[in-house]
Design a protein around this motif. Structure first.
Motif, PDB file in Angstrom:
ATOM      1  N   THR A  94       8.637  -3.338   3.942  1.00  0.00           N
ATOM      2  CA  THR A  94       7.327  -3.969   3.991  1.00  0.00           C
ATOM      3  C   THR A  94       7.530  -5.452   4.230  1.00  0.00           C
ATOM      4  O   THR A  94       8.360  -6.075   3.568  1.00  0.00           O
ATOM      5  CB  THR A  94       6.584  -3.794   2.661  1.00  0.00           C
ATOM      6  OG1 THR A  94       6.656  -2.432   2.292  1.00  0.00           O
ATOM      7  CG2 THR A  94       5.149  -4.209   2.760  1.00  0.00           C
ATOM      8  N   SER A  95       6.793  -6.014   5.152  1.00  0.00           N
ATOM      9  CA  SER A  95       6.783  -7.470   5.261  1.00  0.00           C
ATOM     10  C   SER A  95       5.355  -7.941   5.076  1.00  0.00           C
ATOM     11  O   SER A  95       4.453  -7.476   5.772  1.00  0.00           O
ATOM     12  CB  SER A  95       7.360  -7.925   6.601  1.00  0.00           C
ATOM     13  OG  SER A  95       7.062  -7.032   7.604  1.00  0.00           O
ATOM     14  N   SER A  96       5.162  -8.836   4.120  1.00  0.00           N
ATOM     15  CA  SER A  96       3.813  -9.344   3.895  1.00  0.00           C
ATOM     16  C   SER A  96       3.717 -10.736   4.486  1.00  0.00           C
ATOM     17  O   SER A  96       4.556 -11.591   4.225  1.00  0.00           O
ATOM     18  CB  SER A  96       3.468  -9.345   2.418  1.00  0.00           C
ATOM     19  OG  SER A  96       4.612  -9.367   1.644  1.00  0.00           O
ATOM     20  N   GLU A 142       9.630 -10.053   2.053  1.00  0.00           N
ATOM     21  CA  GLU A 142      10.112  -8.829   2.668  1.00  0.00           C
ATOM     22  C   GLU A 142      10.637  -7.924   1.576  1.00  0.00           C
ATOM     23  O   GLU A 142      11.398  -8.347   0.720  1.00  0.00           O
ATOM     24  CB  GLU A 142      11.203  -9.139   3.675  1.00  0.00           C
ATOM     25  CG  GLU A 142      10.646  -9.600   4.983  1.00  0.00           C
ATOM     26  CD  GLU A 142      11.731  -9.823   6.008  1.00  0.00           C
ATOM     27  OE1 GLU A 142      11.723  -9.143   7.021  1.00  0.00           O
ATOM     28  OE2 GLU A 142      12.585 -10.681   5.772  1.00  0.00           O
ATOM     29  N   LYS A 162      -1.691 -10.061   5.183  1.00  0.00           N
ATOM     30  CA  LYS A 162      -1.497  -8.850   5.985  1.00  0.00           C
ATOM     31  C   LYS A 162      -0.143  -8.232   5.658  1.00  0.00           C
ATOM     32  O   LYS A 162       0.822  -8.953   5.432  1.00  0.00           O
ATOM     33  CB  LYS A 162      -1.559  -9.234   7.464  1.00  0.00           C
ATOM     34  CG  LYS A 162      -1.514  -8.062   8.405  1.00  0.00           C
ATOM     35  CD  LYS A 162      -1.551  -8.533   9.839  1.00  0.00           C
ATOM     36  CE  LYS A 162      -0.226  -8.354  10.489  1.00  0.00           C
ATOM     37  NZ  LYS A 162      -0.168  -8.596  11.891  1.00  0.00           N
ATOM     38  N   GLU A 163      -0.108  -6.924   5.604  1.00  0.00           N
ATOM     39  CA  GLU A 163       1.151  -6.246   5.303  1.00  0.00           C
ATOM     40  C   GLU A 163       1.461  -5.271   6.418  1.00  0.00           C
ATOM     41  O   GLU A 163       0.581  -4.549   6.877  1.00  0.00           O
ATOM     42  CB  GLU A 163       1.035  -5.470   3.995  1.00  0.00           C
ATOM     43  CG  GLU A 163       1.311  -6.305   2.789  1.00  0.00           C
ATOM     44  CD  GLU A 163       1.476  -5.466   1.550  1.00  0.00           C
ATOM     45  OE1 GLU A 163       1.280  -4.252   1.629  1.00  0.00           O
ATOM     46  OE2 GLU A 163       1.802  -6.043   0.516  1.00  0.00           O
ATOM     47  N   SER A 164       2.681  -5.278   6.851  1.00  0.00           N
ATOM     48  CA  SER A 164       3.062  -4.244   7.815  1.00  0.00           C
ATOM     49  C   SER A 164       4.196  -3.447   7.206  1.00  0.00           C
ATOM     50  O   SER A 164       5.172  -4.008   6.721  1.00  0.00           O
ATOM     51  CB  SER A 164       3.446  -4.857   9.152  1.00  0.00           C
ATOM     52  OG  SER A 164       4.699  -5.422   9.085  1.00  0.00           O
ATOM     53  N   THR A 165       4.020  -2.146   7.208  1.00  0.00           N
ATOM     54  CA  THR A 165       4.947  -1.270   6.510  1.00  0.00           C
ATOM     55  C   THR A 165       5.547  -0.270   7.476  1.00  0.00           C
ATOM     56  O   THR A 165       4.851   0.236   8.344  1.00  0.00           O
ATOM     57  CB  THR A 165       4.196  -0.495   5.414  1.00  0.00           C
ATOM     58  OG1 THR A 165       3.391  -1.402   4.701  1.00  0.00           O
ATOM     59  CG2 THR A 165       5.139   0.197   4.490  1.00  0.00           C
TER      60      THR A 165
END
Lengths: 188, 615
Positions: free
Chosen positions: A101-103, A88, A108-111
């Protein structure tokens, strides 16, 4: 410029905190969550397979075994892709915004990027979690209509759950940048 | 999960948390103690990184203290022509485009004269502040200076260089769409609400700037993003030319068809009632409206309407394609005949099963002892009904194949129409079950209401219709006697009716669930925004939820370099934003109210069409 440290989360597990400072108004905090442990993976797989073999012994249908394979594979894929968060990151850029950002373990990355104009403040909150009281860092968002009110609370480091000492450190540098911002925005 | 996860309900906690956290706050520096450093943001298009030296043109947004660079004008140029060109562009695009500074790309050895020349340009094109970007040969890091003429002393500003992809920024659409107030005169602009949206808006509106070609022999040489040329442009142009008459023709045809549908013959009582009950008619009407919307000559006003049109068009195409596939499958190898041959035995079989069920209910079902007389009466009544139904079906059987053959042709209208017809056929073939359910429910309802009013009689109360409440009332002895007698009779007959009601309600629910599944499928095809999903899949930057930044390599003493990327919208929110409205609205009953209705024997309907009040 870059420093690495090992800290502990609320359960006492190890977390790796990486702190990068690109410029006075741009800092990044990286919290690496513990890796997927081989023990829990083996335990979950074994449990599924034991149940499958039990059912197979009862009904003598090999469909059960192939279903178990699919369940294990799909479950693992789903877990890695949607649940397991590897890292994170909190990136604070003065006068621009805050980016979280959490990878996930699958890559997969969600920003989420929050513009500085929407940020009201960054605070440390208390919450009752399971049977204990924990601290968490959160970003307060301004209400677009009434700037004095808080419209939303966005928690940061949701999956890593670091302890208070780490949160204070992140909080201090956030406040430094925010204060800097406040000075520049009021001065002209 | 977090107990206090993000959400509107947490407002109170947020305020509660804020004062506590103040004690952790570092001492904020007093406003005067530090030299105020302005942070200057320069949005630079990544396609101009290798452009030759020249002038930077773009828009200055004073609210955010940022410069959005749109293009680079190369040497040589005549300053007057540059100004004229910019004013022309400004007139078309409504964006305040000015010369922001100079761009120096040192490909060879550093030329001293050029640096001096670039400084002098600042006096010709006066802009505050005057940017000077320069890139040395073989270095990734740029130097950036600002000159301000008024202050005299060169102010040391902090500069953030943000690279953006011009093409993506121009084509992308930020969600949720916000109206930017920046260009309204007199209104204090809201820099907070539309901060980055203003940048996107600037790039999108200066599209006219990007239309000039690299090989154009105009007075100015510009460097910016430009498309690689439209492929097969002749075909596209022909299609555009042809689409107008085709649309007009189709609109005419559609208005003819809808006028025919609206004619007076179909308005008389039995027909209009039947139309409102058949889901096929609803679906066809819905599709007709869609077609009218797609082929209407009016231009789509905004992006949302355009997306809606495209979504409807793709959904129609998919629907028809699936329908034609079904058609080709059905009409091969005489499958219609097989289906028709199978249909009658199935109906017979269902009727037989129902007869067996009734026989079972007329005996001693599950060991329950029923009221024999009532049981027999009800059972015979229902058996006679089934008998009637079977004879009707057999009367119809010679024509079924023909009917199916013609109905199957409607598959060319789309899969949804076929599915609606299927749902209607199921409804018609299980009409006896519906009838049983209604009879059972009515009887049961009568008894429940009778029992409840007689129960009030026992307690010396009655329902006051005028005041809509229960009043006390003194009854005569005769009334009490009759009431008691009736109550006893109703109470002892209740289990028999309740059993019939229960069995037929379960059967009805089974049919309703099957029909509900079919309707769900129809709704799925109708409402899924396939075009938006495809756009998200292939051109993920088109639907943007926001932006994300990546920090590029740094070097001490050089400006901070960031890469701005577009954060695509998640699939869930794509579906949520662009979902097409459907005609059938599901009843808003909760499970509790449904159970209550079932208990009191009120008729339940799986769905209600809009404006359908007579039930």
């Amino acid at each position: 410029m870059e420093e690495r440290r090992s800290i502990s989360d609320i359960y006492g597990g190890r977390l790796a905190l990486q702190r990068r400072s690109y410029s006075p108004s741009c800092r990044e905090f990286c919290l690496g969550c513990p890796r997927l442990s081989l023990r829990s993976l083996t335990a979950a797989t074994c449990a599924v397979w034991l149940v499958a073999y039990g059912l197979f012994a009862l009904c003598q249908n090999s469909m059960v075994l192939s279903t178990a394979i699919f369940i294990t594979l799909l479950g693992l894929l789903g877990y890695l892709h949607f649940v397991k968060i590897d890292q994170e990151t909190l990136l604070i850029i003065g006068s621009l915004g805050i980016q979280m950002t959490s990878s996930y373990a699958s890559g997969k990355e969600s920003t989420t990027f929050i513009e500085m104009g929407k940020v009201k403040d960054v605070v440390i909150n208390e919450a009752i979690y399971m049977q204990k009281v924990i601290y968490y860092l959160c970003i307060l968002l301004k209400d677009p209509v009434e700037p004095q009110r808080v419209s939303q609370v966005v928690p940061v480091f949701q999956s890593a759950k670091p302890r208070l000492d780490c949160l204070i450190e992140v909080y201090r540098s956030c406040q430094e940048i925010l204060a800097h911002q406040a000075v520049t925005s009021t001065s002209p | 999960m977090w107990l206090l996860s993000g959400g509107a309900a947490v407002t109170g906690h947020g305020q509660l948390g804020a004062p506590r956290s103040r004690r952790l706050q570092p001492e904020r520096s007093a406003p005067g103690s530090r030299i105020p450093i302005m942070v200057l943001k320069v949005f630079f298009p990544s396609c101009c990184c290798s452009a030759d030296s020249g002038l930077l043109i773009g828009r200055w947004i004073p609210e955010q203290n940022s410069a959005v660079i749109l293009a680079v004008v190369h040497f040589p140029f005549i300053p007057f022509q540059v100004k004229q060109y910019l004013s022309e562009v400004q007139k078309v695009s409504q964006v305040e485009i000015v010369v922001l500074g100079t761009w120096c790309n040192n490909k060879q050895e550093k030329e001293e004269s050029l640096g001096k020349f670039l400084d002098d340009l600042g006096t010709i094109f006066s802009h505050e502040p005057w940017l000077q970007l320069s890139k040395e040969k073989g270095s990734k890091f740029w130097t950036c200076h600002t000159l301000s003429r008024q202050a005299g002393t060169p102010q040391e500003d902090q500069i953030i260089l943000i690279y953006y992809d011009q093409r993506k920024a121009m084509l992308s659409q930020l969600h949720p769409p916000e109206m930017s107030l920046d260009n309204q005169p007199g209104v204090i602009p809201a820099p907070d609400a539309s901060k980055l949206a203003a940048v996107f808006d600037t790039v999108a509106r200066s599209e006219v700037l990007f239309l000039t070609d690299r090989y154009d022999d105009g007075p100015l040489k510009l460097s910016h993003w430009q498309s690689e040329g439209v492929e097969a442009s002749i075909i596209v142009e022909l299609a555009k030319q042809a689409s107008v008459p085709v649309c007009m023709l189709l609109t005419l045809l559609l208005s003819l068809v809808s006028g025919l549908c609206r004619s007076r013959i179909f308005k008389f009582w039995p027909l209009s009632f039947i139309w409102s009950k058949l889901s096929t008619c609803e679906q066809v009407g819905y599709r007709l409206e869609h077609l009218k919307f797609v082929f209407s000559n009016q231009k789509a006003e905004n992006q949302n309407q355009l997306m809606r049109k495209a979504n409807i068009f793709v959904s129609l195409l998919l629907d028809v394609a699936l329908g034609i596939m079904l058609l080709s499958w059905l009409y091969r190898k005489n499958r219609i005949g097989q289906l028709a041959d199978a249909l009658i035995p199935v109906a017979d079989h269902v009727a037989q099963e129902l007869q067996d069920l009734l026989q079972w209910l007329m005996g001693v079902p599950a060991g329950l002892k029923m009221n024999r007389a009532l049981d027999q009466v009800l059972g015979r009544f229902f058996l006679y009904h089934i008998h009637l139904w079977i004879s009707y079906i057999h009367l119809l059987s010679p024509f079924i194949e023909m009917i199916l053959w013609y109905v199957g042709l409607s598959a060319c209208l789309g899969l949804t129409v076929v599915l609606s017809i299927l749902s209607d056929i199921i409804a018609l073939l299980t009409f006896h079950i519906y009838c049983f359910y209604v009879y059972g429910a009515r009887l049961y309802c009568l008894k429940i209401y009778g029992l409840s009013s007689l129960w009030r009689l026992f307690r010396g109360k009655k329902w006051n219709v005028l005041r809509q409440r229960v009043d006390s009332c003194s009854y005569d002895l005769d009334q009490l006697f009759i009431g008691t007698l009736l109550f006893t009779i109703l109470l002892f007959l209740l289990p028999t009716t309740a059993l019939y009601y229960l069995v037929f309600t379960l059967l009805r629910l089974l049919v309703v669930i099957v029909q509900g599944l079919i309707h769900f499928l129809v709704d799925l095809i109708d409402s899924l925004p396939l075009y938006s999903i495809g756009l998200r899949l292939c051109r993920s930057y088109r639907l943007a939820a926001g932006v994300k930044f990546r920090v590029l390599e740094q070097e001490a003493g050089r400006p901070l370099r960031l890469l701005m990327q577009i954060n695509p919208l998640s699939y869930g929110s794509v579906v949520q934003t662009y979902r097409l409205p459907t005609y059938s609205c599901y009843p808003k009953d909760s499970w509790g109210s449904l159970c209550k209705k079932l208990f009191f024997g009120e008729l339940i309907y799986p769905w209600k069409q809009k404006g359908d009040k007579q039930d």
